[in-house]
Motif scaffolding. Structure first.
Motif, PDB file in Angstrom:
ATOM      1  N   PHE A   1       0.844   3.864  -3.016  1.00  0.00           N
ATOM      2  CA  PHE A   1       0.524   5.260  -2.718  1.00  0.00           C
ATOM      3  C   PHE A   1       1.594   6.175  -3.293  1.00  0.00           C
ATOM      4  CE2 PHE A   1       0.636   9.040  -0.024  1.00  0.00           C
ATOM      5  CZ  PHE A   1      -0.699   9.438  -0.078  1.00  0.00           C
TER       6      PHE A   1
ATOM      7  N   VAL B   1      -3.920   0.901  -3.865  1.00  0.00           N
ATOM      8  CA  VAL B   1      -3.860   1.278  -2.447  1.00  0.00           C
ATOM      9  C   VAL B   1      -5.071   0.700  -1.732  1.00  0.00           C
ATOM     10  CG1 VAL B   1      -3.933   3.196  -0.816  1.00  0.00           C
ATOM     11  CG2 VAL B   1      -2.500   3.358  -2.845  1.00  0.00           C
TER      12      VAL B   1
ATOM     13  N   GLY C   1       0.812  -1.210   0.000  1.00  0.00           N
ATOM     14  CA  GLY C   1       0.000   0.000   0.000  1.00  0.00           C
ATOM     15  C   GLY C   1       0.845   1.260   0.000  1.00  0.00           C
TER      16      GLY C   1
END
Length: 76
Positions: free
Chosen positions: A33, A41, A29
């Motif tokens: 991101f 994400v 994640g």
């Protein structure tokens, strides 16, 4: 001195699997991101929830600290 009320601090196969899945989800994640990939994400956030559910299921199947399939290691 032995404490019979020690909860085990999550040192069980169920906890290890859950935490490993959640660490991978968090790391992915973070990378997604950084690369501005919002769908991935959110997929990583979903994997984080899956990790928690897997840990609970494994604990219910007996792989938790108090489960019958878990054998605590004895420290000298």
């Amino acid at each position: 001195m032995t404490d019979t009320h020690d909860p085990g601090h999550g040192n069980s196969p169920a906890a290890w699997v859950a935490v490993t899945i959640m660490l991978i989800a968090f790391a992915l994640g973070t990378v997604f991101f950084w690369f501005d990939l919002p769908m991935l994400v959110w997929a990583s956030a979903g994997l984080l929830v899956v990790g928690a559910i897997v840990g609970l299921v494994l604990a219910k199947l007996g792989y938790g600290v108090r489960g019958p399939k878990y054998g605590a290691k004895v420290h000298d």
